[in-house]
Write an enzyme that holds these catalytic residues in place. Structure first.
Site, PDB file in Angstrom:
ATOM      1  N   LYS A  22      31.072  40.314  24.432  1.00 14.43           N
ATOM      2  CA  LYS A  22      32.463  40.815  24.445  1.00 14.43           C
ATOM      3  C   LYS A  22      33.403  39.693  24.855  1.00 14.43           C
ATOM      4  O   LYS A  22      34.434  39.461  24.224  1.00 14.43           O
ATOM      5  CB  LYS A  22      32.591  41.954  25.441  1.00 14.43           C
ATOM      6  CG  LYS A  22      34.024  42.320  25.801  1.00 14.43           C
ATOM      7  CD  LYS A  22      34.155  43.468  26.771  1.00 14.43           C
ATOM      8  CE  LYS A  22      34.113  43.075  28.201  1.00 14.43           C
ATOM      9  NZ  LYS A  22      35.342  42.494  28.760  1.00 14.43           N
ATOM     10  N   ASN A  23      33.042  38.941  25.901  1.00 17.39           N
ATOM     11  CA  ASN A  23      33.966  37.960  26.477  1.00 17.39           C
ATOM     12  C   ASN A  23      34.043  36.669  25.693  1.00 17.39           C
ATOM     13  O   ASN A  23      34.765  35.750  26.071  1.00 17.39           O
ATOM     14  CB  ASN A  23      33.603  37.702  27.944  1.00 17.39           C
ATOM     15  CG  ASN A  23      33.892  38.937  28.789  1.00 17.39           C
ATOM     16  OD1 ASN A  23      34.559  39.861  28.329  1.00 17.39           O
ATOM     17  ND2 ASN A  23      33.361  38.976  29.988  1.00 17.39           N
ATOM     18  N   CYS A 116      44.126  46.079  37.139  1.00 19.36           N
ATOM     19  CA  CYS A 116      43.142  47.041  36.619  1.00 19.36           C
ATOM     20  C   CYS A 116      42.311  47.510  37.798  1.00 19.36           C
ATOM     21  O   CYS A 116      42.595  47.226  38.948  1.00 19.36           O
ATOM     22  CB  CYS A 116      42.277  46.391  35.540  1.00 19.36           C
ATOM     23  SG  CYS A 116      41.176  45.163  36.217  1.00 19.36           S
ATOM     24  N   ARG A 121      44.817  41.059  38.782  1.00 20.53           N
ATOM     25  CA  ARG A 121      44.766  40.279  37.542  1.00 20.53           C
ATOM     26  C   ARG A 121      46.077  39.506  37.289  1.00 20.53           C
ATOM     27  O   ARG A 121      46.751  39.676  36.287  1.00 20.53           O
ATOM     28  CB  ARG A 121      44.433  41.160  36.333  1.00 20.53           C
ATOM     29  CG  ARG A 121      43.260  42.082  36.506  1.00 20.53           C
ATOM     30  CD  ARG A 121      41.951  41.407  36.825  1.00 20.53           C
ATOM     31  NE  ARG A 121      41.365  40.663  35.739  1.00 20.53           N
ATOM     32  CZ  ARG A 121      40.553  41.196  34.829  1.00 20.53           C
ATOM     33  NH1 ARG A 121      40.287  42.462  34.862  1.00 20.53           N
ATOM     34  NH2 ARG A 121      40.029  40.435  33.868  1.00 20.53           N
ATOM     35  N   ASP A 306      30.502  39.764  37.022  1.00 18.27           N
ATOM     36  CA  ASP A 306      30.320  40.946  36.166  1.00 18.27           C
ATOM     37  C   ASP A 306      28.963  41.593  36.353  1.00 18.27           C
ATOM     38  O   ASP A 306      28.736  42.703  35.867  1.00 18.27           O
ATOM     39  CB  ASP A 306      30.507  40.567  34.690  1.00 18.27           C
ATOM     40  CG  ASP A 306      31.926  40.136  34.409  1.00 18.27           C
ATOM     41  OD1 ASP A 306      32.163  39.521  33.356  1.00 18.27           O
ATOM     42  OD2 ASP A 306      32.798  40.389  35.256  1.00 18.27           O
ATOM     43  N   ARG A 398      33.992  50.119  26.660  1.00 13.76           N
ATOM     44  CA  ARG A 398      34.788  48.901  26.502  1.00 13.76           C
ATOM     45  C   ARG A 398      33.886  47.678  26.301  1.00 13.76           C
ATOM     46  O   ARG A 398      34.262  46.713  25.658  1.00 13.76           O
ATOM     47  CB  ARG A 398      35.659  48.674  27.745  1.00 13.76           C
ATOM     48  CG  ARG A 398      36.844  49.604  27.855  1.00 13.76           C
ATOM     49  CD  ARG A 398      37.727  49.204  29.004  1.00 13.76           C
ATOM     50  NE  ARG A 398      37.822  47.765  29.054  1.00 13.76           N
ATOM     51  CZ  ARG A 398      37.908  47.063  30.197  1.00 13.76           C
ATOM     52  NH1 ARG A 398      37.927  47.682  31.347  1.00 13.76           N
ATOM     53  NH2 ARG A 398      37.982  45.746  30.182  1.00 13.76           N
TER      54      ARG A 398
HETATM   55  C1  EPZ Z   1      37.179  36.819  32.473  1.00 16.51           C
HETATM   56  O1  EPZ Z   1      38.345  37.453  33.002  1.00 16.51           O
HETATM   57  C2  EPZ Z   1      36.283  37.951  31.982  1.00 16.51           C
HETATM   58  N1  EPZ Z   1      36.971  38.706  30.931  1.00 16.51           N
HETATM   59  C3  EPZ Z   1      35.940  38.885  33.141  1.00 16.51           C
HETATM   60  O2  EPZ Z   1      35.052  39.885  32.647  1.00 16.51           O
HETATM   61  C4  EPZ Z   1      35.210  38.058  34.214  1.00 16.51           C
HETATM   62  O3  EPZ Z   1      34.913  38.882  35.313  1.00 16.51           O
HETATM   63  C5  EPZ Z   1      36.129  36.900  34.655  1.00 16.51           C
HETATM   64  O4  EPZ Z   1      36.474  36.096  33.508  1.00 16.51           O
HETATM   65  C6  EPZ Z   1      35.450  35.999  35.681  1.00 16.51           C
HETATM   66  O5  EPZ Z   1      34.286  35.478  35.152  1.00 16.51           O
HETATM   67  C7  EPZ Z   1      37.013  38.183  29.678  1.00 16.51           C
HETATM   68  O6  EPZ Z   1      36.534  37.095  29.421  1.00 16.51           O
HETATM   69  C8  EPZ Z   1      37.681  39.012  28.630  1.00 16.51           C
HETATM   70  P1  EPZ Z   1      39.714  34.658  35.488  1.00 16.51           P
HETATM   71  P2  EPZ Z   1      39.649  36.560  33.382  1.00 16.51           P
HETATM   72  O7  EPZ Z   1      41.007  34.247  34.908  1.00 16.51           O
HETATM   73  O8  EPZ Z   1      39.838  35.494  32.379  1.00 16.51           O
HETATM   74  C9  EPZ Z   1      42.366  34.915  39.406  1.00 16.51           C
HETATM   75  C10 EPZ Z   1      34.272  42.086  32.269  1.00 16.51           C
HETATM   76  O9  EPZ Z   1      33.851  42.993  33.005  1.00 16.51           O
HETATM   77  N2  EPZ Z   1      43.471  34.488  38.522  1.00 16.51           N
HETATM   78  O10 EPZ Z   1      38.586  33.671  35.537  1.00 16.51           O
HETATM   79  O11 EPZ Z   1      40.776  37.492  33.634  1.00 16.51           O
HETATM   80  C11 EPZ Z   1      41.962  36.372  39.133  1.00 16.51           C
HETATM   81  O12 EPZ Z   1      42.800  37.256  39.854  1.00 16.51           O
HETATM   82  C12 EPZ Z   1      35.491  41.272  32.694  1.00 16.51           C
HETATM   83  O13 EPZ Z   1      33.764  41.755  31.161  1.00 16.51           O
HETATM   84  C13 EPZ Z   1      44.698  34.170  39.110  1.00 16.51           C
HETATM   85  O14 EPZ Z   1      44.857  34.231  40.336  1.00 16.51           O
HETATM   86  O15 EPZ Z   1      39.153  35.946  34.753  1.00 16.51           O
HETATM   87  C14 EPZ Z   1      40.541  36.428  39.605  1.00 16.51           C
HETATM   88  O16 EPZ Z   1      40.526  36.603  41.005  1.00 16.51           O
HETATM   89  C15 EPZ Z   1      36.023  41.698  34.045  1.00 16.51           C
HETATM   90  N3  EPZ Z   1      45.734  33.800  38.309  1.00 16.51           N
HETATM   91  C16 EPZ Z   1      40.008  35.037  39.270  1.00 16.51           C
HETATM   92  O17 EPZ Z   1      41.156  34.186  39.090  1.00 16.51           O
HETATM   93  C17 EPZ Z   1      45.604  33.728  36.942  1.00 16.51           C
HETATM   94  O18 EPZ Z   1      46.592  33.360  36.259  1.00 16.51           O
HETATM   95  C18 EPZ Z   1      39.168  35.013  37.999  1.00 16.51           C
HETATM   96  O19 EPZ Z   1      40.003  35.281  36.942  1.00 16.51           O
HETATM   97  C19 EPZ Z   1      44.354  34.058  36.361  1.00 16.51           C
HETATM   98  C20 EPZ Z   1      43.298  34.439  37.172  1.00 16.51           C
END
Ligand code: EPZ
Length: 428
Positions: A22-23, A116, A121, A306, A398
């Site tokens: 998915k990701n 969410c 996020r 995850d 999802r």
């Molecule tokens: C991706 O989300 C994945 N989703 C998530 O999978 C996964 O948990 C996550 O990476 C971490 O590995 C997809 O790829 C579609 P991040 P993403 O930006 O890109 C903070 C699932 O269940 N952050 O690496 O949103 C954020 O709050 C989902 O499949 C900021 O602070 O993750 C979090 O604490 C859930 N500012 C951390 O970084 C930003 O601008 C990780 O977020 C962006 C992120």
């Protein structure tokens, strides 16, 4: 609304094929907006998050069709640069359309996807990166309006956190920006490498994906290509935990064992035997699992956040005490309350869950609070005595293409129930 009904106690045995990731599918589909040609995306899972992405692609003017696991995206004519709030809010990762729209249209008007079930996020890293590449970005009341007159400019971007989505947005935007963009402290997830492979097949020049420093030399134009999505490592690990908590023996094919080293380590500490080759992984579980000690979620190649909820089910029925530290998201323990209602003994203190293993769990009605929490509830039902009803399985849809069918293939007593009319499609 639907429920999954599980009668626990069956050992999972046998073999299933793992779905596409998915990701990986979500950013690659979004990246098609930047390509301006026909892309054939194979091994694309049938998920509600993929459907939400396809809705946005169609809204923007792309022609999208699906034939089995293959999705074809013709982005020759993208005639919009705005995404309505309701489409953005259907899926948290819709922010990954920011880079593709700036690359293709020089403009983007969208909305912050909003918090969410697992956290706020924020998108500050995305916005800061696009500003460093020359975009003017106004953000108010959740609405983001970006313009990058003419071309985006190259930049040296150092991420304060190796954000997956931000790394993806920069790679896509920089692919057609004149000059060289360097990302330091980039996310290293396999899905980042898969996106880079896709973009390079489209004519981009990206080096270092999968490492902490990624170098993107902008090119004038990208073109369509064929690409097969990598296996879903989170679903692979989820099914492995199903085998572990039922004392089973399961082989997963079309899997990516090399993406699961941190996870395999935890299974072996818990007493499972793991055997793998290039594309398949086999797990055989002991009669009784033992605690894996401390599990700390980290950016890749650390233990994936995850898989935190699913692995807490394994800890709940293991001998000994397990400490789980969730260091990525601030609200990812909602499944713990549901597990405790099934007889688990878990205490949460901030980002740490202390899990005292119990003899067994008891089936009852439980709720999915998010995608991975929902799959954890299904795993708990497999391990529990009696019948477990997992409600709100829309969350699970999802990210899991065929969890009921796959688990049934492995010998689980599981079926779907329409929660409005309580019509069960069960043969038990
Ligand atoms: C991706 O989300 C994945 N989703 C998530 O999978 C996964 O948990 C996550 O990476 C971490 O590995 C997809 O790829 C579609 P991040 P993403 O930006 O890109 C903070 C699932 O269940 N952050 O690496 O949103 C954020 O709050 C989902 O499949 C900021 O602070 O993750 C979090 O604490 C859930 N500012 C951390 O970084 C930003 O601008 C990780 O977020 C962006 C992120």
């Amino acid at each position: 609304m639907s429920n999954l009904i599980i009668r626990g106690g069956n050992r999972l045995n046998g073999e299933v094929r793992v779905q596409g990731a998915k990701n990986s599918a979500l950013p690659i589909l979004a990246a098609c907006v930047a390509i301006g040609g026909i892309n054939v995306i194979d091994n694309c899972p049938r998920l509600t998050d993929v459907s939400a992405t396809v809705k946005i692609l169609s809204y923007l003017g792309c022609k999208v069709s699906r034939d089995g696991n293959t999705v074809t995206v013709d982005s020759s004519c993208v005639n919009r640069y705005d995404i309505p709030r309701e489409l953005m809010h259907e899926m948290r990762s819709s922010i990954v359309f920011l880079g593709p729209l700036l690359s293709r249209m020089g403009r983007a008007e969208l909305y912050t996807p909003g918090g969410c079930e697992i956290g706020l996020r924020p998108v500050d890293l995305h916005i800061s990166a696009m500003r460093q590449m020359g975009s003017d970005i106004a953000e108010e009341y959740g609405r983001i309006a970006c313009t990058s007159e003419g071309k985006l400019r190259p930049a040296n971007i150092s991420l304060s956190f190796p954000s997956v989505g931000t790394t993806e947005n920069i790679m896509i935007a920089a692919s057609t920006a004149e000059g060289t963009t360097v990302i330091t402290n980039a996310a290293r997830e396999p899905e980042i490498s898969d996106l880079a492979d896709f973009l390079n097949k489209c004519g981009a020049d990206i080096k270092g994906a999968g490492e902490s420093t990624v170098v993107i030399n902008g090119v004038k134009k990208l073109h369509g290509t064929y690409h097969k999505i990598i296996p879903d490592r989170i679903v692979t690990a989820t099914y492995m935990i199903g085998a572990a908590v039922t004392g089973g023996n399961v082989t997963l094919t079309d899997a990516g064992p090399s993406h699961l080293t941190a996870v395999s380590d935890i299974f072996e500490k818990a007493g499972c035997k793991i055997r793998s080759d290039m594309n398949s992984i086999n797990i055989s579980a002991p009669e009784k699992l033992r605690s894996a000690g401390t599990v700390r979620t980290m950016p890749y190649p650390g233990f994936p956040t995850d898989i935190q909820a699913p692995v807490s089910v394994m800890a709940a029925v293991s001998l000994g005490t397990t400490f789980i530290i969730e260091s990525i998201f601030e609200n990812r323990f909602k499944h713990i309350g549901e597990l405790n209602r099934m007889g688990a003994n878990i205490k949460v203190d901030g980002r740490m869950a202390v899990i005292e293993g119990v003899e067994g769990l008891r089936g009852t009605k439980v709720f999915s609070h998010d995608l991975r929490g929902g799959t954890a509830m299904v795993l708990a039902g497999l391990a529990a005595q009696g019948e477990t009803v997992v409600a709100d399985t829309e969350y699970i849809d999802r990210g899991c293409q065929d969890i009921e069918k796959d688990l049934k293939t492995l010998g689980a007593d599981i079926c779907k129930e329409n929660s409005m009319h309580h019509e069960r499609q069960c043969d038990f």
